[in-house]
Design a protein around this motif. Structure first.
Motif, PDB file in Angstrom:
ATOM      1  N   ILE A  13     -10.786  -4.221  -9.684  1.00  0.00           N
ATOM      2  CA  ILE A  13     -11.003  -3.263  -8.606  1.00  0.00           C
ATOM      3  C   ILE A  13      -9.660  -2.652  -8.226  1.00  0.00           C
ATOM      4  CG2 ILE A  13     -13.097  -4.283  -7.654  1.00  0.00           C
ATOM      5  CD1 ILE A  13     -11.375  -5.655  -5.551  1.00  0.00           C
ATOM      6  N   GLY A  14      -9.691  -1.446  -7.692  1.00  0.00           N
ATOM      7  CA  GLY A  14      -8.450  -0.752  -7.381  1.00  0.00           C
ATOM      8  C   GLY A  14      -8.490  -0.020  -6.052  1.00  0.00           C
ATOM      9  N   GLN A  15      -7.323   0.467  -5.705  1.00  0.00           N
ATOM     10  CA  GLN A  15      -7.138   1.230  -4.470  1.00  0.00           C
ATOM     11  C   GLN A  15      -6.077   2.281  -4.761  1.00  0.00           C
ATOM     12  OE1 GLN A  15      -6.938  -1.006  -0.766  1.00  0.00           O
ATOM     13  NE2 GLN A  15      -4.981  -0.053  -0.335  1.00  0.00           N
ATOM     14  N   GLU A  16      -6.340   3.527  -4.411  1.00  0.00           N
ATOM     15  CA  GLU A  16      -5.357   4.588  -4.621  1.00  0.00           C
ATOM     16  C   GLU A  16      -4.537   4.765  -3.353  1.00  0.00           C
ATOM     17  OE1 GLU A  16      -5.475   9.326  -5.283  1.00  0.00           O
ATOM     18  OE2 GLU A  16      -6.736   8.164  -6.633  1.00  0.00           O
ATOM     19  N   VAL A  17      -3.219   4.801  -3.525  1.00  0.00           N
ATOM     20  CA  VAL A  17      -2.334   4.995  -2.382  1.00  0.00           C
ATOM     21  C   VAL A  17      -1.492   6.247  -2.597  1.00  0.00           C
ATOM     22  CG1 VAL A  17      -2.206   2.554  -1.757  1.00  0.00           C
ATOM     23  CG2 VAL A  17      -0.528   3.490  -3.328  1.00  0.00           C
ATOM     24  N   GLU A  18      -1.124   6.859  -1.498  1.00  0.00           N
ATOM     25  CA  GLU A  18      -0.250   8.025  -1.530  1.00  0.00           C
ATOM     26  C   GLU A  18       1.071   7.627  -0.889  1.00  0.00           C
ATOM     27  OE1 GLU A  18      -1.386  12.365  -0.596  1.00  0.00           O
ATOM     28  OE2 GLU A  18      -0.603  11.510   1.278  1.00  0.00           O
ATOM     29  N   ILE A  19       2.139   7.863  -1.614  1.00  0.00           N
ATOM     30  CA  ILE A  19       3.478   7.542  -1.124  1.00  0.00           C
ATOM     31  C   ILE A  19       4.140   8.849  -0.711  1.00  0.00           C
ATOM     32  CG2 ILE A  19       5.729   6.604  -1.755  1.00  0.00           C
ATOM     33  CD1 ILE A  19       4.179   4.902  -3.840  1.00  0.00           C
ATOM     34  N   GLN A  20       4.643   8.871   0.498  1.00  0.00           N
ATOM     35  CA  GLN A  20       5.318  10.066   1.002  1.00  0.00           C
ATOM     36  C   GLN A  20       6.759   9.695   1.352  1.00  0.00           C
ATOM     37  OE1 GLN A  20       3.972  11.576   4.795  1.00  0.00           O
ATOM     38  NE2 GLN A  20       4.644  13.629   4.283  1.00  0.00           N
ATOM     39  N   PHE A  21       7.692  10.418   0.732  1.00  0.00           N
ATOM     40  CA  PHE A  21       9.108  10.239   1.042  1.00  0.00           C
ATOM     41  C   PHE A  21       9.516  11.275   2.063  1.00  0.00           C
ATOM     42  CE2 PHE A  21       8.999   8.547  -3.311  1.00  0.00           C
ATOM     43  CZ  PHE A  21       9.555   7.310  -3.084  1.00  0.00           C
ATOM     44  N   ILE A  22      10.266  10.844   3.069  1.00  0.00           N
ATOM     45  CA  ILE A  22      10.776  11.761   4.088  1.00  0.00           C
ATOM     46  C   ILE A  22      12.274  11.540   4.184  1.00  0.00           C
ATOM     47  CG2 ILE A  22      10.711  12.436   6.513  1.00  0.00           C
ATOM     48  CD1 ILE A  22       7.835  11.169   6.531  1.00  0.00           C
ATOM     49  N   LYS A  23      13.034  12.603   4.055  1.00  0.00           N
ATOM     50  CA  LYS A  23      14.482  12.508   4.175  1.00  0.00           C
ATOM     51  C   LYS A  23      14.861  12.804   5.617  1.00  0.00           C
ATOM     52  CE  LYS A  23      18.604  13.980   1.721  1.00  0.00           C
ATOM     53  NZ  LYS A  23      19.080  14.829   0.631  1.00  0.00           N
ATOM     54  N   ASN A  24      15.548  11.845   6.250  1.00  0.00           N
ATOM     55  CA  ASN A  24      15.892  11.967   7.668  1.00  0.00           C
ATOM     56  C   ASN A  24      17.278  12.530   7.919  1.00  0.00           C
ATOM     57  OD1 ASN A  24      13.492  10.904   8.711  1.00  0.00           O
ATOM     58  ND2 ASN A  24      14.177   8.840   8.252  1.00  0.00           N
TER      59      ASN A  24
END
Length: 165
Positions: free
Chosen positions: A49-60
Motif C-alpha cells: 500500500i502507498g501514500q503520495e506526498v508533496e514536498i514543498q521547499f521554501i527559501k527563507n
C-alpha cells in the motif's frame, strides 16, 4: 519599570531567532493507494500500500545558493528515517542533476510515492532531503555526484508524517 524592560528584552531575544535558509513542508496528497487504484502498485507491487506526498521547499533567506536535485529520480535526493517505509520511483528517460534556484519566499514542489512494508505496525516516518549546494555550472555533473558519493551534504528533515491506511 521591570516588567516593560522584561518585555522588551524578551521581544528582542525571540525576534532575533534565525530562520533556516531552506524549509521543507510535506503534505499528503493521496492516501490508501493499492493495486486497485494505482497503476504502479498494480504492476510492480500488488501486495503493498502507498501514500503520495508533496514536498514543498521554501527559501527563507536572500542568498545566491542553488540546491541540487535529480531531474526525475528524486529518490536519490530523499531519505526516510524508518526502514518500514520506502520510496518508489517512476520510469525516467533522462536523469541528470539540476539546480533549484529559489528566490526569497518562493517555493518548489515535488511528489513522491511512499510505500509501507505490509508487515509493519509503524505509522510514522520522516523524510530527509540531502541538501547539496549546487556547484558552478561548468562541471556541475561531476561535482554533484562527488558530493553525493562522499556524503558531503546536510540532511534537512521533515516533521513526522502519519501514514494513513
Amino acid at each position: 519599570m521591570r516588567f516593560p524592560l522584561f518585555l522588551l528584552i524578551s521581544f528582542l531575544i525571540f525576534s532575533c531567532k534565525e530562520r533556516p535558509e531552506l524549509k521543507m513542508n510535506i503534505k499528503t496528497v493521496k492516501i490508501n493507494l493499492n493495486r486497485n487504484n494505482n497503476q504502479y502498485l498494480k504492476k510492480y507491487h500488488p501486495e503493498k500500500i502507498g501514500q503520495e506526498v508533496e514536498i514543498q521547499f521554501i527559501k527563507n533567506k536572500k542568498n545566491n545558493k542553488s540546491y541540487g536535485i535529480m531531474s526525475c529520480s528524486y529518490t536519490s535526493n530523499f531519505v526516510l528515517d524508518n526502514t518500514n517505509f520506502s520510496f518508489e520511483g517512476f520510469n525516467c528517460d533522462s536523469n541528470f542533476p539540476v539546480s533549484i534556484e529559489l528566490k526569497k519566499n518562493t517555493s518548489e514542489k515535488y511528489k513522491l510515492l511512499v510505500i509501507k512494508n505490509p508487515n509493519s505496525k509503524s505509522n510514522y516516518f520522516k523524510i530527509g532531503y540531502k541538501k547539496i549546494i549546487f556547484p558552478d555550472k561548468s562541471n556541475s555533473f561531476e561535482s554533484y555526484w562527488e558530493k553525493i558519493e562522499n556524503k558531503k551534504y546536510e540532511i534537512l528533515w521533515s516533521e513526522p508524517i502519519k501514514f494513513e491506511n
